[in-house]
Write an enzyme that holds these catalytic residues in place. Structure first.
Site, PDB file in Angstrom:
ATOM      1  N   LYS A  84       0.878  -1.178   0.000  1.00 37.74           N
ATOM      2  CA  LYS A  84       0.000   0.000   0.000  1.00 37.74           C
ATOM      3  C   LYS A  84       0.913   1.225   0.000  1.00 37.74           C
ATOM      4  CE  LYS A  84      -1.868   3.045   1.945  1.00 37.74           C
ATOM      5  NZ  LYS A  84      -1.704   4.471   1.541  1.00 37.74           N
TER       6      LYS A  84
ATOM      7  N   GLU B  67       9.171   1.346  11.481  1.00 35.42           N
ATOM      8  CA  GLU B  67      10.285   2.297  11.358  1.00 35.42           C
ATOM      9  C   GLU B  67       9.661   3.686  11.340  1.00 35.42           C
ATOM     10  OE1 GLU B  67      12.396   4.853  10.388  1.00 35.42           O
ATOM     11  OE2 GLU B  67      12.753   4.032   8.373  1.00 35.42           O
TER      12      GLU B  67
ATOM     13  N   CYS C 275      13.676   9.739   7.518  1.00 32.33           N
ATOM     14  CA  CYS C 275      13.553   9.193   8.888  1.00 32.33           C
ATOM     15  C   CYS C 275      14.866   9.347   9.622  1.00 32.33           C
ATOM     16  CB  CYS C 275      13.206   7.711   8.837  1.00 32.33           C
ATOM     17  SG  CYS C 275      11.873   7.337   7.726  1.00 32.33           S
TER      18      CYS C 275
ATOM     19  N   GLU D 161      10.327  15.475  16.000  1.00 27.53           N
ATOM     20  CA  GLU D 161      10.752  15.279  14.615  1.00 27.53           C
ATOM     21  C   GLU D 161      10.038  16.311  13.735  1.00 27.53           C
ATOM     22  OE1 GLU D 161       9.501  11.715  12.475  1.00 27.53           O
ATOM     23  OE2 GLU D 161      11.548  11.572  11.697  1.00 27.53           O
TER      24      GLU D 161
END
Ligand code: ADP
Length: 484
Positions: A180, A255, A289, A386
């Site tokens: 997906k 992750e 990331c 983040e």
């Protein structure tokens, strides 16, 4: 350029080897982040399409794909890797257009995708169980087996690289995948599936259902016919996925990003460090990331590092993906608003330097000026949360203990690096830093498809990349025979 490499139709799903519209025939609009224009329509897959894809993957496991010897799977992956290399420019342009990343970054992503295919092609027949000494009269051995149907929910920032590391490893172990891709950027997922099909991947081994996270994504995470889920994306959605998978006790690999520090000590080679310090923050417009968003510097080298980084920031130019500058637009207006919100949170800090958005950047593009902050206490939100944009903070420290404490003082733990000439310190910090990867006098190791990657804390759990991923995408069976 073409939005349809190899005749791929972006408005279709790939299910069981057939390119089909979603059952509802609904579509979503894909936008070009460089100018805000509409690129094309993509399929809006929903639960019913996910059902069909999971069924097709199950059939592939029971059929030709499930019976292939490991080395044959490896050969197919190798052919896919070669076909990716034959289409570098077409794939790079598609990724640049879709994600907004500069062409050179998109090209690097295609090469990484090919490397993942090559690596996992070679690994497919080299992972095996063991024999275990046991009681007299017994022979005990282990079998490493695929999970079965694996679900892959991926984000928009590095579609090709993340397909490479998760789908590549899952296929090498003999799983059948339902992918997906993200609704913001899914063209290279479809193009890759087309390439894999042409290269001889059996029907149903890879199925692709684009759609919204809350529809297709949620349906995949909660599907009882899926035996493993790998997810890369935000912490919030990662939690939802882990909870959905828990309903059927399905293992997950998550992750989820980070707040990764680089630690520059008094004995560091600052000249060598500077390109890494900056690039690790602005690569892919900071939408990475493993971006390094915190630069911790010993006070004796602080002014020097700050001046060097400020020079580099001052030279950064942001503009359209196809102009191939240092930084592209963010992926969407929504992402731009989030990042601008973070920059506003730094109103009490000092801006050491900013890059520029080029004057002829289209008004509809999602551009943000790369921004370097100083003066943030380690507890400041810009040093804790983040951002997922081209924003870094530089923080001074006085002692090694303080540096470790600041570095480990967030809820994340993905990547860290140490810049120091002292070998004992390098070894000590490699152990003490809370991270899934630690780099010594470098950062990122050039991408490193061979290097296990993953985090701790809010950065997630499980490991992708390298051989380690093959353990995650398989399960171990112990066979104990009593023969006397
Ligand atoms: P970002 O915030 O960076 O856009 P997300 O975590 O929202 O990242 O999205 C990453 C992937 O997760 C995308 O493919 C998205 O469609 C999918 N996703 C979003 N919400 C859900 C959900 N509730 N369940 C499953 N997948 C989801």
């Amino acid at each position: 350029m073409t939005l349809r490499p190899l005749g791929m139709d972006p408005a279709l799903c790939l299910i069981g080897g057939a390119w089909t519209p979603p059952e509802s025939r609904d579509t979503l609009e894909l936008r070009n982040p460089s100018d805000g224009s509409t690129l094309c329509a993509i399929a809006r897959g929903r639960a019913v399409d996910i059902d069909r894809a999971v069924e097709a993957a199950g059939a592939a496991i029971r059929g030709a794909w499930g019976r292939l010897p490991n080395f044959e799977r490896g050969r197919i992956l190798h052919r896919i890797g070669q076909a990716v290399l034959e289409n570098v420019e077409a794939l790079a342009e598609l990724e640049a257009l879709d994600v907004g990343k500069p062409l050179k970054q998109a090209r690097a992503d295609v090469l990484a995708l090919a490397r993942y295919m090559e690596f996992y092609a070679g690994a497919a027949d080299k992972i095996h169980g063991a024999t275990i000494p046991y009681l007299d009269g017994y022979t005990v051995y282990t079998l490493r087996e695929p999970h079965g149907v694996t679900g892959h929910i991926i984000p928009w920032n590095y579609p090709m690289q993340i397909i490479g590391r998760s789908v590549g490893a899952a296929l090498a172990m003999g799983n059948a995948c339902v992918l997906k891709p993200a609704e913001e950027a899914c063209l290279t997922a479809l193009a890759f599936a087309r390439i894999a099909q042409e290269a001889g991947l059996p029907d149903g081994a890879l199925n692709v259902v684009p759609g919204l996270g809350s529809e297709a994504g949620a349906a995949l995470a909660a599907h009882p016919g899926v035996h493993h889920i790998s997810f890369t994306g935000s912490v919030g959605v990662g939690k939802l996925i882990q909870m959905a998978a828990a309903e059927h006790v399905v293992p997950v690999t998550l992750e989820l990003g980070g707040k990764s520090p680089q630690l520059v000590f008094e004995d560091a080679d600052v000249e060598a460090a500077l390109p890494f310090l900056t690039n690790a923050g602005i690569q892919n417009a900071g939408q990475t990331c493993s971006a390094s968003s915190r630069i911790l510097v010993h006070r004796s080298r602080y002014d020097e590092v700050l001046a060097g980084m400020a020079d580099r920031y001052g030279a950064l130019r942001a503009g359209p993906a196809m102009a191939d500058l240092d930084v592209g637009p963010l992926v969407s207006d929504r992402q731009r608003e989030i990042v601008e919100g973070f920059i506003a949170k730094g109103a009490d800090l000092e801006i050491a330097a900013r890059g520029v958005v080029v004057a002829d950047a289209p008004a509809g593009g999602a551009y943000v000026s790369p921004t370097l902050f100083t003066g943030a206490a380690p507890e400041h939100s810009l040093a804790q949360e983040e951002v997922f944009g081209p924003v870094q903070v530089v923080i001074p420290f006085d002692t090694e203990e303080e540096a470790i404490s600041i570095a480990n003082g967030t809820a994340y733990g993905l990547v860290a690096s140490v810049w120091s000439a002292d070998g004992a310190r390098q070894m000590r910090l490699a152990r003490k830093l809370r991270a899934g990867q630690v780099f010594l006098n470098n950062y990122g190791a050039g991408g490193g498809v061979e290097l296990p990657f993953g985090g701790t804390g809010l950065s997630g759990h499980g490991r992708e990349k390298g051989f380690e991923a093959l353990y995650g995408f398989s399960t171990l069976k112990t066979v104990a025979a009593l023969h006397g």
